[in-house]
Structures are given as C-alpha cells and as structure tokens.
Design an enzyme around this catalytic site. Structure first.
Site, PDB file in Angstrom:
ATOM      1  N   ASP A   1       0.820  -1.218   0.000  1.00 34.84           N
ATOM      2  CA  ASP A   1       0.000   0.000   0.000  1.00 34.84           C
ATOM      3  C   ASP A   1       0.852   1.266   0.000  1.00 34.84           C
ATOM      4  O   ASP A   1       0.379   2.343  -0.361  1.00 34.84           O
ATOM      5  CB  ASP A   1      -0.942   0.006   1.211  1.00 34.84           C
TER       6      ASP A   1
ATOM      7  N   GLY B   1       9.697 -11.916  -0.769  1.00 35.31           N
ATOM      8  CA  GLY B   1      10.549 -11.239   0.216  1.00 35.31           C
ATOM      9  C   GLY B   1      11.592 -12.157   0.810  1.00 35.31           C
ATOM     10  O   GLY B   1      12.725 -11.752   1.079  1.00 35.31           O
TER      11      GLY B   1
ATOM     12  N   ASP C   1       6.460  -5.416   6.673  1.00 32.56           N
ATOM     13  CA  ASP C   1       5.041  -5.045   6.815  1.00 32.56           C
ATOM     14  C   ASP C   1       4.210  -6.133   6.149  1.00 32.56           C
ATOM     15  O   ASP C   1       3.701  -5.968   5.037  1.00 32.56           O
ATOM     16  CB  ASP C   1       4.811  -3.681   6.150  1.00 32.56           C
ATOM     17  N   SER C   2       4.094  -7.259   6.842  1.00 30.22           N
ATOM     18  CA  SER C   2       3.463  -8.425   6.202  1.00 30.22           C
ATOM     19  C   SER C   2       1.987  -8.516   6.546  1.00 30.22           C
ATOM     20  O   SER C   2       1.523  -7.914   7.507  1.00 30.22           O
ATOM     21  CB  SER C   2       4.153  -9.697   6.684  1.00 30.22           C
TER      22      SER C   2
ATOM     23  N   TYR D   1      -7.935  -3.601  13.697  1.00 31.29           N
ATOM     24  CA  TYR D   1      -7.267  -4.914  13.693  1.00 31.29           C
ATOM     25  C   TYR D   1      -7.892  -5.784  14.788  1.00 31.29           C
ATOM     26  O   TYR D   1      -8.421  -5.267  15.774  1.00 31.29           O
ATOM     27  CB  TYR D   1      -5.763  -4.762  13.920  1.00 31.29           C
TER      28      TYR D   1
END
Ligand code: SPD
Length: 271
Positions: free
Chosen positions: A78, A130, A147-148, A215
């Site tokens: 993002d 990655g 940032d997974s 979250y």
C-alpha cells in the site's frame, strides 16, 4: 481466522474487487472509516486508523537507529510505510520488495495518501518473494521493516526462523529489524513464536504494542530485534517539522509502546 469474533463496518460501495495471482484484493468505501483495503478477507488498513500502524512500524526502528542510511521494506504494498520513511532526510536508499504488484497498483490508483510513498526518488521497487530477496543480501541494511499480512497465504514464510536468519544476515553491524508482530490478545501463539525467534537471533529484542481499532483485538504488535542499539528509547531527536506531520508517534509513545501488560510480559519471557 478468528472463529466467533467479528468486527462490523458498514460498506457504502465496493471500489475494487479482484483476485490477483496471489490473493483476493478488495477495496471498500465504508460509512465512517473511509476506504478500507482487505486482502483474502482480512482488513489491512482503513483510512481512519492506518496512521497508527504505519507511523509506529516505521518510526520505532528509524528513531532507534543512530544513523539509518540504508533501509529495506518487505511487504506493505500500500506504500504507507514508504510514506513514513520518506520523512527521514537521513535515509539515503530505500529498497522495497513486495510479492503482489496488484496491491501497489490499487493503492496508487485509489489510496493516494498511501500510494504517494512510491513517489520518493530514493525508493527502488522489486516485485518478488521477500524471503528469496532477503536470502541474497548480506550486510546491506541499517533497518529492515517487514510489513506483512498474517501467517497464512503469501505471508506465511515471513513468520519462519529461516526468514529471520536471512533478515539478520542482511543487516549491517548495529542494524535493526521491525516486523508485524500480531496481537497479544488474539494471536498469543504467533507472538510467542516471533519473540522466541528474535530473542535467539538478536542481541537486543523488544516487542511494542500499539492501538489499531480495526485490527483483531484493536491492537497489533511490532516485533523488533537489534544487533546493537537499544530499542525502547529513541537514539535520535525528532525535529518539530517531522513531529508536526505525525498523529501517533512521539518520543513518549516510543517508550510507552514497549510497556506491556503483565500477561504479555510473561508470554514474551516464557516463549
Ligand atoms: N491482521 C492484519 C495485519 C496487517 C498488517 N499489514 C498491514 C499493511 C499496512 N501497511
């Protein structure tokens, strides 16, 4: 992923919905939380609270390092973490590796306040895995941010010890990693695993907890490892012009994020 637990947000419009090579990507307009990016049915961000995660994922490691010139970001298609790194003039080079270029395209097109992270001329974009990327890097970065998404689907490999060994080898002396560390309420097994791995591999290990209302559990952790610098206090002062651009991070929040409830302290110690 969380049977019996749900968060409801009213959706006004589906802006984008398509399966990429790796995952289902959905972008919605919500009634109250602005746009919301969802991957494989799991909320990745909303415009309402994305700043909490992107700021802390970025500024905790960058302000813990005395001189972060070379930075790698894995995941985070993002662009929000890139946006935050861009505020640090001391950073000279930003490598970025994301497996799913469709996420980048969606963000650039529909989430310009995050996608703008890619406009920084210091950013070098690599599309690919990655884990494969990191295993080829030795002594290359001062700070690595992972940032997974969660440890299912394309993000699974990023929660394994071999990946963390790769991260360690890719760091320069005195380097720091910060990885998406799940929730001390909702994902205690994953939190324990990550804490155990980082404690074994790094000289200094610490776990920060931050508020993210959308979250699971309303929070998320940042798992950190360092080859030298302390993590729980900033190593550099923040100048007022950067502070004025932020909404969550302050030097006080830096220290406070590492102060954990007793059950979480025990979980991390015993892992
Ligand atoms: N449980 C969802 C965790 C998502 C972490 N990554 C979010 C990407 C924001 N840049």
């Amino acid at each position: 992923m969380w049977p019996g637990v749900a968060l409801s947000l009213e959706i006004m419009e589906t802006i984008y919905s398509k399966k990429s090579k790796f995952q289902q990507i959905d972008l919605y307009q919500t009634r109250h939380h602005g746009k919301m990016l969802v991957l494989d049915g799991i909320i990745q961000l909303t415009e309402f609270d994305e700043f909490t995660y992107q700021e802390m994922m970025t500024h905790l490691p960058l302000f813990s390092h005395p001189d972060p010139k070379s930075v790698l970001v894995i995941g985070g298609g993002d662009g929000g973490v890139l946006r935050e790194i861009g505020r640090h003039d001391v950073v000279e080079k930003i490598d970025f590796c994301e497996i799913d270029e469709a996420v980048i395209a969606v963000s650039k097109k529909f989430l310009p306040e995050l996608g703008c992270g890619f406009d920084d001329s210091r950013v070098n974009v690599h599309i690919g895995d990655g884990n494969a990327f990191i295993q080829k890097k030795i002594n290359a970065y001062d700070v690595i941010i992972v940032d997974s998404s969660d440890p299912i689907g394309p993000g699974e490999v990023l929660f394994k010890k071999a990946f963390y060994e790769g991260l360690k080898n890719a760091l320069k002396p005195g380097g720091i990693i910060a990885t998406q560390g799940e929730s001390i309420f909702m994902h205690q097994e994953w939190v324990g695993t990550l804490a155990g791995i980082t404690r074994e591999l790094f000289l200094v290990q610490a776990y920060a907890n931050i508020y993210v209302p959308t979250y699971p559990g309303g929070n998320i952790g940042i798992c950190m490892g360092s080859l030298g610098p302390k993590l729980v206090t900033p190593a550099r002062q923040i100048c007022q012009s950067i502070q004025d651009q932020l909404k969550y991070y302050t030097p006080q929040m830096h220290k406070a994020a590492f102060v954990l409830p007793y059950f979480a302290e025990k979980l991390l110690k015993e892992s």
